[in-house]
Scaffold this motif. Structure first.
Motif, PDB file in Angstrom:
ATOM      1  N   VAL A 174     -35.098 -53.311   2.420  1.00 31.42           N
ATOM      2  CA  VAL A 174     -33.891 -52.852   1.528  1.00 31.42           C
ATOM      3  C   VAL A 174     -34.524 -52.509   0.243  1.00 31.42           C
ATOM      4  N   LEU A 175     -34.302 -51.182  -0.227  1.00 36.64           N
ATOM      5  CA  LEU A 175     -34.684 -50.657  -1.276  1.00 36.64           C
ATOM      6  C   LEU A 175     -34.039 -51.641  -2.608  1.00 36.64           C
ATOM      7  N   LEU A 176     -34.673 -52.024  -3.571  1.00 31.89           N
ATOM      8  CA  LEU A 176     -34.107 -52.452  -4.687  1.00 31.89           C
ATOM      9  C   LEU A 176     -33.689 -51.329  -5.866  1.00 31.89           C
ATOM     10  N   ARG A 177     -32.523 -51.130  -5.844  1.00 31.74           N
ATOM     11  CA  ARG A 177     -32.286 -49.954  -6.986  1.00 31.74           C
ATOM     12  C   ARG A 177     -31.817 -50.260  -8.470  1.00 31.74           C
ATOM     13  N   ALA A 178     -31.171 -51.477  -8.716  1.00 32.87           N
ATOM     14  CA  ALA A 178     -30.872 -51.673  -9.959  1.00 32.87           C
ATOM     15  C   ALA A 178     -30.619 -53.138 -10.134  1.00 32.87           C
ATOM     16  N   VAL A 179     -31.107 -53.536 -11.371  1.00 32.43           N
ATOM     17  CA  VAL A 179     -30.972 -55.142 -11.794  1.00 32.43           C
ATOM     18  C   VAL A 179     -30.286 -55.124 -13.125  1.00 32.43           C
ATOM     19  N   GLN A 192     -40.168 -58.904 -22.572  1.00 33.35           N
ATOM     20  CA  GLN A 192     -41.292 -58.581 -21.888  1.00 33.35           C
ATOM     21  C   GLN A 192     -40.794 -57.423 -20.796  1.00 33.35           C
ATOM     22  N   MET A 193     -39.631 -57.109 -20.381  1.00 30.80           N
ATOM     23  CA  MET A 193     -39.225 -55.990 -19.452  1.00 30.80           C
ATOM     24  C   MET A 193     -39.389 -54.855 -20.530  1.00 30.80           C
ATOM     25  N   GLU A 194     -39.043 -54.747 -21.523  1.00 28.46           N
ATOM     26  CA  GLU A 194     -38.900 -53.744 -22.798  1.00 28.46           C
ATOM     27  C   GLU A 194     -40.436 -53.145 -22.833  1.00 28.46           C
ATOM     28  N   SER A 195     -41.339 -54.240 -23.202  1.00 24.96           N
ATOM     29  CA  SER A 195     -42.566 -53.790 -23.500  1.00 24.96           C
ATOM     30  C   SER A 195     -43.349 -53.439 -22.302  1.00 24.96           C
ATOM     31  N   ALA A 196     -42.897 -53.835 -21.043  1.00 30.57           N
ATOM     32  CA  ALA A 196     -43.512 -53.547 -19.703  1.00 30.57           C
ATOM     33  C   ALA A 196     -43.310 -52.023 -19.545  1.00 30.57           C
ATOM     34  N   ARG A 197     -42.008 -51.556 -20.021  1.00 30.69           N
ATOM     35  CA  ARG A 197     -41.703 -50.264 -19.837  1.00 30.69           C
ATOM     36  C   ARG A 197     -42.254 -49.182 -20.544  1.00 30.69           C
ATOM     37  N   ILE A 198     -42.222 -49.744 -21.942  1.00 28.50           N
ATOM     38  CA  ILE A 198     -42.814 -48.992 -22.866  1.00 28.50           C
ATOM     39  C   ILE A 198     -44.319 -48.794 -22.739  1.00 28.50           C
ATOM     40  N   SER A 199     -44.990 -49.814 -22.345  1.00 25.41           N
ATOM     41  CA  SER A 199     -46.475 -49.583 -22.214  1.00 25.41           C
ATOM     42  C   SER A 199     -46.750 -48.613 -21.001  1.00 25.41           C
ATOM     43  N   LYS A 200     -45.915 -48.465 -20.062  1.00 22.35           N
ATOM     44  CA  LYS A 200     -46.182 -47.568 -18.971  1.00 22.35           C
ATOM     45  C   LYS A 200     -45.447 -46.210 -19.234  1.00 22.35           C
ATOM     46  N   GLY A 201     -45.192 -45.897 -20.582  1.00 21.69           N
ATOM     47  CA  GLY A 201     -44.633 -44.488 -20.946  1.00 21.69           C
ATOM     48  C   GLY A 201     -43.214 -44.358 -20.758  1.00 21.69           C
ATOM     49  N   GLY A 202     -42.608 -45.632 -20.350  1.00 21.89           N
ATOM     50  CA  GLY A 202     -41.059 -45.625 -20.352  1.00 21.89           C
ATOM     51  C   GLY A 202     -40.478 -45.551 -21.739  1.00 21.89           C
ATOM     52  N   VAL A 203     -39.065 -45.128 -21.310  1.00 23.23           N
ATOM     53  CA  VAL A 203     -38.113 -45.114 -22.613  1.00 23.23           C
ATOM     54  C   VAL A 203     -37.041 -46.025 -22.430  1.00 23.23           C
ATOM     55  N   LEU A 255     -30.106 -51.592 -23.055  1.00 19.87           N
ATOM     56  CA  LEU A 255     -29.996 -52.638 -21.938  1.00 19.87           C
ATOM     57  C   LEU A 255     -29.808 -52.297 -20.758  1.00 19.87           C
ATOM     58  N   ARG A 256     -28.499 -51.484 -20.719  1.00 21.40           N
ATOM     59  CA  ARG A 256     -28.139 -50.815 -19.326  1.00 21.40           C
ATOM     60  C   ARG A 256     -29.119 -50.005 -18.669  1.00 21.40           C
ATOM     61  N   GLU A 257     -30.034 -49.127 -19.429  1.00 23.36           N
ATOM     62  CA  GLU A 257     -30.851 -48.498 -18.488  1.00 23.36           C
ATOM     63  C   GLU A 257     -32.287 -49.147 -18.516  1.00 23.36           C
ATOM     64  N   LEU A 258     -32.254 -50.406 -18.722  1.00 16.12           N
ATOM     65  CA  LEU A 258     -33.883 -51.221 -18.654  1.00 16.12           C
ATOM     66  C   LEU A 258     -34.304 -51.331 -17.343  1.00 16.12           C
ATOM     67  N   ALA A 259     -33.482 -51.641 -16.368  1.00 14.02           N
ATOM     68  CA  ALA A 259     -34.107 -51.779 -14.968  1.00 14.02           C
ATOM     69  C   ALA A 259     -33.061 -51.144 -14.038  1.00 14.02           C
ATOM     70  N   CYS A 267     -39.047 -51.159 -11.299  1.00 16.08           N
ATOM     71  CA  CYS A 267     -40.537 -51.648 -11.006  1.00 16.08           C
ATOM     72  C   CYS A 267     -41.202 -51.548 -12.254  1.00 16.08           C
ATOM     73  N   GLN A 268     -40.868 -50.579 -13.135  1.00 13.27           N
ATOM     74  CA  GLN A 268     -41.628 -50.596 -14.551  1.00 13.27           C
ATOM     75  C   GLN A 268     -41.191 -51.910 -15.090  1.00 13.27           C
ATOM     76  N   ALA A 269     -40.017 -52.390 -15.281  1.00 11.99           N
ATOM     77  CA  ALA A 269     -39.690 -53.502 -16.168  1.00 11.99           C
ATOM     78  C   ALA A 269     -40.447 -54.626 -15.497  1.00 11.99           C
ATOM     79  N   TYR A 270     -40.524 -54.713 -14.262  1.00  8.39           N
ATOM     80  CA  TYR A 270     -41.086 -55.824 -13.520  1.00  8.39           C
ATOM     81  C   TYR A 270     -42.671 -55.788 -13.487  1.00  8.39           C
ATOM     82  N   SER A 271     -43.292 -54.911 -13.927  1.00  2.00           N
ATOM     83  CA  SER A 271     -44.706 -54.571 -13.991  1.00  2.00           C
ATOM     84  C   SER A 271     -45.080 -54.758 -12.355  1.00  2.00           C
TER      85      SER A 271
END
Length: 203
Positions: free
Chosen positions: A93-98, A106-117, A121-125, A132-136
DNA sequence: CTTTGGATCGTCT
DNA sequence: GACGATCCAAAGG
Protein backbone atom coordinates in the motif's frame (compact mmCIF):
# COMPACT_ATOMS: atom_id res chain seq x y z
CA UNK A 1 -4.99 1.73 20.15
CA UNK A 2 -1.23 1.65 20.02
CA UNK A 3 1.12 0.03 17.54
CA UNK A 4 -0.59 -2.24 15.04
CA UNK A 5 0.24 -5.95 15.12
CA UNK A 6 1.82 -7.96 12.28
CA UNK A 7 -1.49 -9.76 11.71
CA UNK A 8 -3.09 -6.44 10.77
CA UNK A 9 -0.83 -6.31 7.71
CA UNK A 10 -1.58 -9.82 6.45
CA UNK A 11 -4.68 -8.61 4.62
CA UNK A 12 -4.91 -8.04 0.89
CA UNK A 13 -3.94 -4.44 0.02
CA UNK A 14 -7.40 -3.65 -1.29
CA UNK A 15 -8.79 -4.50 2.12
CA UNK A 16 -5.94 -3.00 4.07
CA UNK A 17 -5.59 0.30 2.20
CA UNK A 18 -8.86 1.84 3.45
CA UNK A 19 -8.14 0.53 6.95
CA UNK A 20 -4.86 2.45 7.03
CA UNK A 21 -6.72 5.72 6.62
CA UNK A 22 -6.70 7.78 9.83
CA UNK A 23 -3.85 5.72 11.30
CA UNK A 24 -0.75 7.58 12.48
CA UNK A 25 2.79 7.43 11.15
CA UNK A 26 5.23 8.18 13.93
CA UNK A 27 8.96 8.83 13.77
CA UNK A 28 10.34 10.45 16.89
CA UNK A 29 8.63 13.79 17.34
CA UNK A 30 7.01 13.57 13.96
CA UNK A 31 3.39 12.40 13.96
CA UNK A 32 0.91 12.56 11.10
CA UNK A 33 -2.39 11.05 10.10
CA UNK A 34 -2.61 8.98 6.91
CA UNK A 35 -5.28 10.46 4.65
CA UNK A 36 -4.48 8.99 1.23
CA UNK A 37 -3.16 5.59 0.05
CA UNK A 38 -3.06 3.31 -3.00
CA UNK A 39 -3.15 -0.49 -3.27
CA UNK A 40 -0.69 -2.41 -5.47
CA UNK A 41 -1.11 -6.11 -6.13
CA UNK A 42 2.10 -7.56 -7.49
CA UNK A 43 1.86 -10.00 -10.36
CA UNK A 44 -1.87 -9.37 -10.76
CA UNK A 45 -1.42 -5.63 -11.18
CA UNK A 46 0.09 -4.18 -14.38
CA UNK A 47 0.92 -0.97 -12.51
CA UNK A 48 2.87 -2.70 -9.76
CA UNK A 49 6.66 -2.71 -9.68
CA UNK A 50 6.36 -6.45 -9.04
CA UNK A 51 4.20 -7.19 -12.08
CA UNK A 52 7.11 -8.82 -13.89
CA UNK A 53 8.48 -10.67 -10.94
CA UNK A 54 11.03 -10.10 -8.22
CA UNK A 55 14.08 -7.91 -8.73
CA UNK A 56 16.59 -6.47 -6.28
CA UNK A 57 14.62 -3.26 -6.23
CA UNK A 58 11.21 -4.72 -5.33
CA UNK A 59 12.34 -7.72 -3.27
CA UNK A 60 10.98 -6.29 0.00
CA UNK A 61 7.48 -6.30 -1.47
CA UNK A 62 7.67 -10.10 -1.66
CA UNK A 63 8.75 -10.46 1.94
CA UNK A 64 6.80 -10.57 5.20
CA UNK A 65 4.13 -7.92 5.89
CA UNK A 66 4.57 -5.07 8.30
CA UNK A 67 7.63 -3.61 6.58
CA UNK A 68 8.32 -0.56 4.48
CA UNK A 69 9.07 -0.88 0.76
CA UNK A 70 10.93 2.31 -0.16
CA UNK A 71 11.87 3.01 -3.78
CA UNK A 72 13.59 5.76 -5.72
CA UNK A 73 12.02 7.28 -8.83
CA UNK A 74 12.27 10.13 -11.33
CA UNK A 75 15.95 10.41 -10.53
CA UNK A 76 15.27 12.33 -7.33
CA UNK A 77 12.31 11.12 -5.30
CA UNK A 78 11.73 8.48 -2.64
CA UNK A 79 8.31 6.92 -2.07
CA UNK A 80 7.23 4.45 0.58
CA UNK A 81 4.78 1.57 0.78
CA UNK A 82 3.51 -0.64 3.57
CA UNK A 83 4.18 -4.27 2.62
CA UNK A 84 1.15 -6.45 3.28
CA UNK A 85 -0.43 -9.76 2.27
CA UNK A 86 1.19 -13.05 3.16
CA UNK A 87 4.92 -13.64 3.00
CA UNK A 88 5.88 -14.50 -0.58
CA UNK A 89 3.20 -12.35 -2.22
CA UNK A 90 4.14 -8.96 -3.64
CA UNK A 91 1.48 -6.78 -2.06
CA UNK A 92 1.81 -3.22 -0.82
CA UNK A 93 0.00 0.00 0.00
CA UNK A 94 1.59 3.25 -1.18
CA UNK A 95 1.46 6.07 1.36
CA UNK A 96 0.40 9.15 -0.58
CA UNK A 97 -0.49 11.87 1.90
CA UNK A 98 -0.33 12.67 5.60
CA UNK A 99 -1.95 15.34 7.72
CA UNK A 100 0.84 16.69 9.97
CA UNK A 101 -0.08 16.67 13.67
CA UNK A 102 3.13 16.93 15.70
CA UNK A 103 6.80 17.58 15.04
CA UNK A 104 5.89 20.00 12.31
CA UNK A 105 9.11 21.96 12.78
CA UNK A 106 11.13 18.77 12.30
CA UNK A 107 9.16 17.90 9.17
CA UNK A 108 9.76 21.35 7.76
CA UNK A 109 13.48 21.29 8.36
CA UNK A 110 13.72 17.76 6.97
CA UNK A 111 12.06 18.94 3.77
CA UNK A 112 14.11 22.08 3.46
CA UNK A 113 17.41 20.32 4.12
CA UNK A 114 16.64 18.06 1.16
CA UNK A 115 15.98 20.93 -1.15
CA UNK A 116 12.24 20.84 -0.72
CA UNK A 117 9.99 23.85 -0.56
CA UNK A 118 7.53 24.33 2.27
CA UNK A 119 4.78 26.65 1.20
CA UNK A 120 2.23 25.87 3.86
CA UNK A 121 1.11 23.15 6.23
CA UNK A 122 -1.12 21.61 3.63
CA UNK A 123 1.75 20.82 1.29
CA UNK A 124 4.14 19.64 3.98
CA UNK A 125 3.50 15.92 3.49
CA UNK A 126 1.01 15.89 0.63
CA UNK A 127 2.24 13.54 -2.09
CA UNK A 128 4.32 10.38 -1.69
CA UNK A 129 7.70 12.04 -2.24
CA UNK A 130 6.99 15.00 0.03
CA UNK A 131 5.75 12.60 2.70
CA UNK A 132 9.08 10.74 2.58
CA UNK A 133 11.01 14.00 2.72
CA UNK A 134 9.04 15.16 5.74
CA UNK A 135 9.78 11.90 7.58
CA UNK A 136 13.39 11.63 6.33
CA UNK A 137 12.54 8.30 4.68
CA UNK A 138 15.03 7.11 2.05
CA UNK A 139 16.77 3.98 0.83
CA UNK A 140 18.11 3.24 4.30
CA UNK A 141 14.55 2.66 5.44
CA UNK A 142 13.75 0.08 2.78
CA UNK A 143 12.67 -3.02 4.70
CA UNK A 144 12.13 -1.14 7.97
CA UNK A 145 9.87 -2.99 10.38
CA UNK A 146 6.95 -0.74 11.25
CA UNK A 147 5.71 -2.99 14.05
CA UNK A 148 8.94 -3.29 16.04
CA UNK A 149 10.08 0.12 14.88
CA UNK A 150 13.62 -1.07 14.19
CA UNK A 151 14.40 2.11 12.24
CA UNK A 152 12.33 4.36 14.43
CA UNK A 153 9.23 4.34 12.26
CA UNK A 154 5.93 2.85 13.46
CA UNK A 155 2.29 3.00 12.46
CA UNK A 156 -0.14 3.34 15.33
CA UNK A 157 -3.86 3.59 16.01
CA UNK A 158 -4.96 6.46 18.23
CA UNK A 159 -8.58 5.37 18.29
CA UNK A 160 -9.80 7.39 15.34
CA UNK A 161 -11.57 4.85 13.09
CA UNK A 162 -11.13 4.71 9.32
CA UNK A 163 -13.83 6.54 7.37
CA UNK A 164 -16.99 4.48 6.92
CA UNK A 165 -17.12 5.47 3.27
CA UNK A 166 -13.65 6.41 2.07
CA UNK A 167 -13.20 8.30 -1.18
CA UNK A 168 -12.20 5.99 -4.02
CA UNK A 169 -10.60 6.74 -7.40
CA UNK A 170 -8.08 5.54 -9.94
CA UNK A 171 -4.44 5.64 -8.93
CA UNK A 172 -2.25 8.63 -9.65
CA UNK A 173 0.62 8.88 -12.10
CA UNK A 174 0.41 5.46 -13.70
CA UNK A 175 -0.27 4.45 -17.30
CA UNK A 176 -1.30 0.82 -16.97
CA UNK A 177 -4.44 -0.15 -15.07
CA UNK A 178 -5.23 3.51 -14.57
CA UNK A 179 -8.91 2.64 -14.27
CA UNK A 180 -8.53 0.30 -11.30
CA UNK A 181 -10.30 2.03 -8.35
CA UNK A 182 -7.48 1.37 -5.93
CA UNK A 183 -6.80 4.81 -4.51
CA UNK A 184 -8.45 5.50 -1.17
CA UNK A 185 -8.62 8.77 0.72
CA UNK A 186 -10.38 10.55 3.56
CA UNK A 187 -13.17 12.36 1.77
CA UNK A 188 -13.15 16.09 2.26
CA UNK A 189 -9.80 16.17 4.05
CA UNK A 190 -7.73 19.11 2.78
CA UNK A 191 -4.45 17.22 3.06
CA UNK A 192 -5.45 14.79 0.31
CA UNK A 193 -3.86 15.42 -3.09
CA UNK A 194 -6.42 16.21 -5.72
CA UNK A 195 -5.34 14.32 -8.83
CA UNK A 196 -7.16 12.56 -10.38
CA UNK A 197 -10.54 14.06 -9.67
CA UNK A 198 -11.81 12.75 -6.38
CA UNK A 199 -14.49 10.28 -7.25
CA UNK A 200 -16.96 9.71 -4.43
CA UNK A 201 -17.79 6.12 -3.64
CA UNK A 202 -21.32 4.73 -3.82
CA UNK A 203 -21.37 5.54 -7.54
C1' DC B 1 -6.52 29.34 -11.64
C1' DT B 2 -4.35 25.56 -15.23
C1' DT B 3 -0.70 23.84 -18.19
C1' DT B 4 3.86 22.67 -19.41
C1' DG B 5 8.52 21.18 -19.29
C1' DG B 6 12.90 20.44 -16.71
C1' DA B 7 15.46 18.03 -13.28
C1' DT B 8 18.04 13.57 -12.72
C1' DC B 9 19.57 8.51 -12.12
C1' DG B 10 18.68 3.61 -10.75
C1' DT B 11 16.53 -0.07 -12.82
C1' DC B 12 14.97 -2.96 -16.32
C1' DT B 13 14.68 -4.00 -21.55
C1' DG C 1 18.94 3.17 -24.14
C1' DA C 2 14.47 4.51 -22.24
C1' DC C 3 11.63 5.74 -18.73
C1' DG C 4 9.37 6.27 -14.33
C1' DA C 5 3.66 4.85 -8.31
C1' DT C 6 6.92 13.02 -8.75
C1' DC C 7 7.66 17.82 -7.68
C1' DC C 8 8.38 22.49 -8.74
C1' DA C 9 8.66 26.85 -11.09
C1' DA C 10 7.48 29.49 -14.88
C1' DA C 11 4.36 30.86 -18.23
C1' DG C 12 -0.24 31.36 -19.95
C1' DG C 13 -5.66 32.39 -19.25
Amino acid sequence: MGVLDYSFYEADPIELAPLLLNKLIVRGERVGRIVEVEAYRGEEDPASHAFRGMTTRNAVMFGPPGRLYVYFTYGMHWCSNVVCGQDGLARAVLLRAVEPLEGIAQMESARISKGGVVRNLRELARGPARLCQAYSIDGDDNGADIVSGDRGIVITDDGVPPPKKPGVSGRVGIKDAADYPWRFFVSGNTYVSSTPANVPRSA
